[in-house]
Write an enzyme that holds these catalytic residues in place. Sequence first.
Site, PDB file in Angstrom:
ATOM      1  N   CYS A   2       0.834  -1.208   0.000  1.00  0.00           N
ATOM      2  CA  CYS A   2       0.000   0.000   0.000  1.00  0.00           C
ATOM      3  C   CYS A   2       0.869   1.259   0.000  1.00  0.00           C
ATOM      4  O   CYS A   2       2.078   1.223   0.274  1.00  0.00           O
ATOM      5  CB  CYS A   2      -0.988  -0.020   1.164  1.00  0.00           C
ATOM      6  SG  CYS A   2      -0.399   0.743   2.684  1.00  0.00           S
ATOM      7  N   CYS A   5       2.716   1.986   3.252  1.00  0.00           N
ATOM      8  CA  CYS A   5       3.823   1.035   3.455  1.00  0.00           C
ATOM      9  C   CYS A   5       5.022   1.447   2.589  1.00  0.00           C
ATOM     10  O   CYS A   5       6.175   1.321   3.018  1.00  0.00           O
ATOM     11  CB  CYS A   5       3.379  -0.386   3.134  1.00  0.00           C
ATOM     12  SG  CYS A   5       2.412  -1.155   4.458  1.00  0.00           S
ATOM     13  N   ASP A  28       0.929  15.750   5.763  1.00  0.00           N
ATOM     14  CA  ASP A  28      -0.052  15.402   4.725  1.00  0.00           C
ATOM     15  C   ASP A  28       0.269  16.196   3.463  1.00  0.00           C
ATOM     16  O   ASP A  28       0.596  17.389   3.530  1.00  0.00           O
ATOM     17  CB  ASP A  28      -1.471  15.718   5.211  1.00  0.00           C
ATOM     18  CG  ASP A  28      -2.536  15.057   4.349  1.00  0.00           C
ATOM     19  OD1 ASP A  28      -3.255  14.187   4.864  1.00  0.00           O
ATOM     20  OD2 ASP A  28      -2.644  15.398   3.146  1.00  0.00           O
ATOM     21  N   HIS A  44       1.377  -2.926   8.854  1.00  0.00           N
ATOM     22  CA  HIS A  44       0.179  -2.624   8.069  1.00  0.00           C
ATOM     23  C   HIS A  44      -1.077  -3.101   8.786  1.00  0.00           C
ATOM     24  O   HIS A  44      -1.228  -4.282   9.074  1.00  0.00           O
ATOM     25  CB  HIS A  44       0.233  -3.239   6.663  1.00  0.00           C
ATOM     26  CG  HIS A  44      -1.002  -2.916   5.874  1.00  0.00           C
ATOM     27  ND1 HIS A  44      -1.081  -1.826   5.031  1.00  0.00           N
ATOM     28  CD2 HIS A  44      -2.238  -3.471   5.885  1.00  0.00           C
ATOM     29  CE1 HIS A  44      -2.304  -1.753   4.536  1.00  0.00           C
ATOM     30  NE2 HIS A  44      -3.028  -2.743   5.034  1.00  0.00           N
ATOM     31  N   ASN A  82     -10.310   8.208   9.695  1.00  0.00           N
ATOM     32  CA  ASN A  82     -11.433   7.820   8.839  1.00  0.00           C
ATOM     33  C   ASN A  82     -11.422   6.318   8.667  1.00  0.00           C
ATOM     34  O   ASN A  82     -10.352   5.705   8.506  1.00  0.00           O
ATOM     35  CB  ASN A  82     -11.326   8.522   7.483  1.00  0.00           C
ATOM     36  CG  ASN A  82     -11.444  10.025   7.613  1.00  0.00           C
ATOM     37  OD1 ASN A  82     -12.208  10.527   8.421  1.00  0.00           O
ATOM     38  ND2 ASN A  82     -10.673  10.756   6.816  1.00  0.00           N
ATOM     39  N   GLY A  88     -14.924   7.899   4.689  1.00  0.00           N
ATOM     40  CA  GLY A  88     -14.094   8.729   3.809  1.00  0.00           C
ATOM     41  C   GLY A  88     -12.640   8.324   3.798  1.00  0.00           C
ATOM     42  O   GLY A  88     -11.763   9.137   3.498  1.00  0.00           O
ATOM     43  N   HIS A  95      -4.317   5.445   9.696  1.00  0.00           N
ATOM     44  CA  HIS A  95      -3.598   6.708   9.904  1.00  0.00           C
ATOM     45  C   HIS A  95      -4.464   7.653  10.713  1.00  0.00           C
ATOM     46  O   HIS A  95      -5.685   7.656  10.600  1.00  0.00           O
ATOM     47  CB  HIS A  95      -3.196   7.344   8.575  1.00  0.00           C
ATOM     48  CG  HIS A  95      -4.316   7.531   7.589  1.00  0.00           C
ATOM     49  ND1 HIS A  95      -4.806   6.493   6.836  1.00  0.00           N
ATOM     50  CD2 HIS A  95      -5.045   8.614   7.244  1.00  0.00           C
ATOM     51  CE1 HIS A  95      -5.777   6.927   6.062  1.00  0.00           C
ATOM     52  NE2 HIS A  95      -5.962   8.219   6.296  1.00  0.00           N
ATOM     53  N   HIS A  97      -5.051  11.609  11.432  1.00  0.00           N
ATOM     54  CA  HIS A  97      -4.810  12.994  11.040  1.00  0.00           C
ATOM     55  C   HIS A  97      -4.659  13.808  12.326  1.00  0.00           C
ATOM     56  O   HIS A  97      -5.512  13.730  13.221  1.00  0.00           O
ATOM     57  CB  HIS A  97      -6.004  13.552  10.254  1.00  0.00           C
ATOM     58  CG  HIS A  97      -6.312  12.836   8.980  1.00  0.00           C
ATOM     59  ND1 HIS A  97      -5.923  13.309   7.744  1.00  0.00           N
ATOM     60  CD2 HIS A  97      -6.991  11.686   8.735  1.00  0.00           C
ATOM     61  CE1 HIS A  97      -6.345  12.484   6.798  1.00  0.00           C
ATOM     62  NE2 HIS A  97      -7.003  11.492   7.368  1.00  0.00           N
TER      63      HIS A  97
HETATM   64  P1  5GP Z   1      -7.952   9.502   4.317  1.00  0.00           P
HETATM   65  O1  5GP Z   1      -8.915  10.173   3.388  1.00  0.00           O
HETATM   66  O2  5GP Z   1      -7.623   8.110   3.881  1.00  0.00           O
HETATM   67  O3  5GP Z   1      -8.371   9.575   5.759  1.00  0.00           O
HETATM   68  O4  5GP Z   1      -6.636  10.369   4.276  1.00  0.00           O
HETATM   69  C1  5GP Z   1      -5.580  10.101   3.415  1.00  0.00           C
HETATM   70  C2  5GP Z   1      -4.668  11.300   3.473  1.00  0.00           C
HETATM   71  O5  5GP Z   1      -3.448  10.961   2.873  1.00  0.00           O
HETATM   72  C3  5GP Z   1      -5.219  12.533   2.734  1.00  0.00           C
HETATM   73  O6  5GP Z   1      -5.332  13.617   3.641  1.00  0.00           O
HETATM   74  C4  5GP Z   1      -4.185  12.786   1.643  1.00  0.00           C
HETATM   75  O7  5GP Z   1      -3.949  14.156   1.419  1.00  0.00           O
HETATM   76  C5  5GP Z   1      -2.950  12.074   2.182  1.00  0.00           C
HETATM   77  N1  5GP Z   1      -2.069  11.545   1.148  1.00  0.00           N
HETATM   78  C6  5GP Z   1      -2.433  10.817   0.064  1.00  0.00           C
HETATM   79  N2  5GP Z   1      -1.357  10.461  -0.654  1.00  0.00           N
HETATM   80  C7  5GP Z   1      -0.284  10.978  -0.011  1.00  0.00           C
HETATM   81  C8  5GP Z   1       1.136  10.948  -0.269  1.00  0.00           C
HETATM   82  O8  5GP Z   1       1.622  10.364  -1.241  1.00  0.00           O
HETATM   83  N3  5GP Z   1       1.936  11.602   0.612  1.00  0.00           N
HETATM   84  C9  5GP Z   1       1.429  12.253   1.702  1.00  0.00           C
HETATM   85  N4  5GP Z   1       2.304  12.864   2.495  1.00  0.00           N
HETATM   86  N5  5GP Z   1       0.108  12.298   1.989  1.00  0.00           N
HETATM   87  C10 5GP Z   1      -0.737  11.670   1.133  1.00  0.00           C
HETATM   88 ZN    ZN Z   2       0.263  -0.372   4.405  1.00  0.00          ZN
END
Ligand code: 5GP
Ligand code: ZN
Length: 118
Positions: A2, A5, A28, A44, A82, A88, A95, A97
């Site tokens: 993923c 990872c 982020d 993971h 999330n 979402g 993860h 935030h």
């Molecule tokens: P989710 O919507 O899954 O709760 O949040 C995923 C978060 O990962 C989003 O806020 C998005 O901006 C962040 N994100 C997605 N791809 C990348 C990446 O390649 N690098 C970083 N630093 N953040 C990412």
């Molecule tokens: Zn992973």
Amino acid sequence: MCLFCKIINKEIPSNIVAENDDFLAFHDINPKAPVHILAIPKIHVDSFHDVDASIMSGMTEFIKEIAVKMGIDNTGYRVITNIGDDGGQEVKHLHFHILGGAKLKWGHFSDSNPKDNF
Ligand code: 5GP
Ligand code: ZN
């Protein structure tokens, strides 16, 4: 493997804030607040719904360390995870935030304009 990872393995670059044997924190890529850090376990786990309480105890301390490091522990901050499609969750690696650096609104998060969030 993923996306997160790959970030853990440094196959994809990220702006790292803190790292230890078990957890990683990085900025982020699309910040929704002046401070927007993602804290993840190195193992993971798909989502919060799948995580062991034993991992969460270390994660809790790690999140608090990040808040101190980013200087938002006194002013306050928000921790969000999330879960699944309705929650979402876009990246299916657990993860948290960590959002702060301004007085955050409650009730919605704008994808289009981060300034709408605070
Ligand atoms: P989710 O919507 O899954 O709760 O949040 C995923 C978060 O990962 C989003 O806020 C998005 O901006 C962040 N994100 C997605 N791809 C990348 C990446 O390649 N690098 C970083 N630093 N953040 C990412
Ligand atoms: Zn992973």
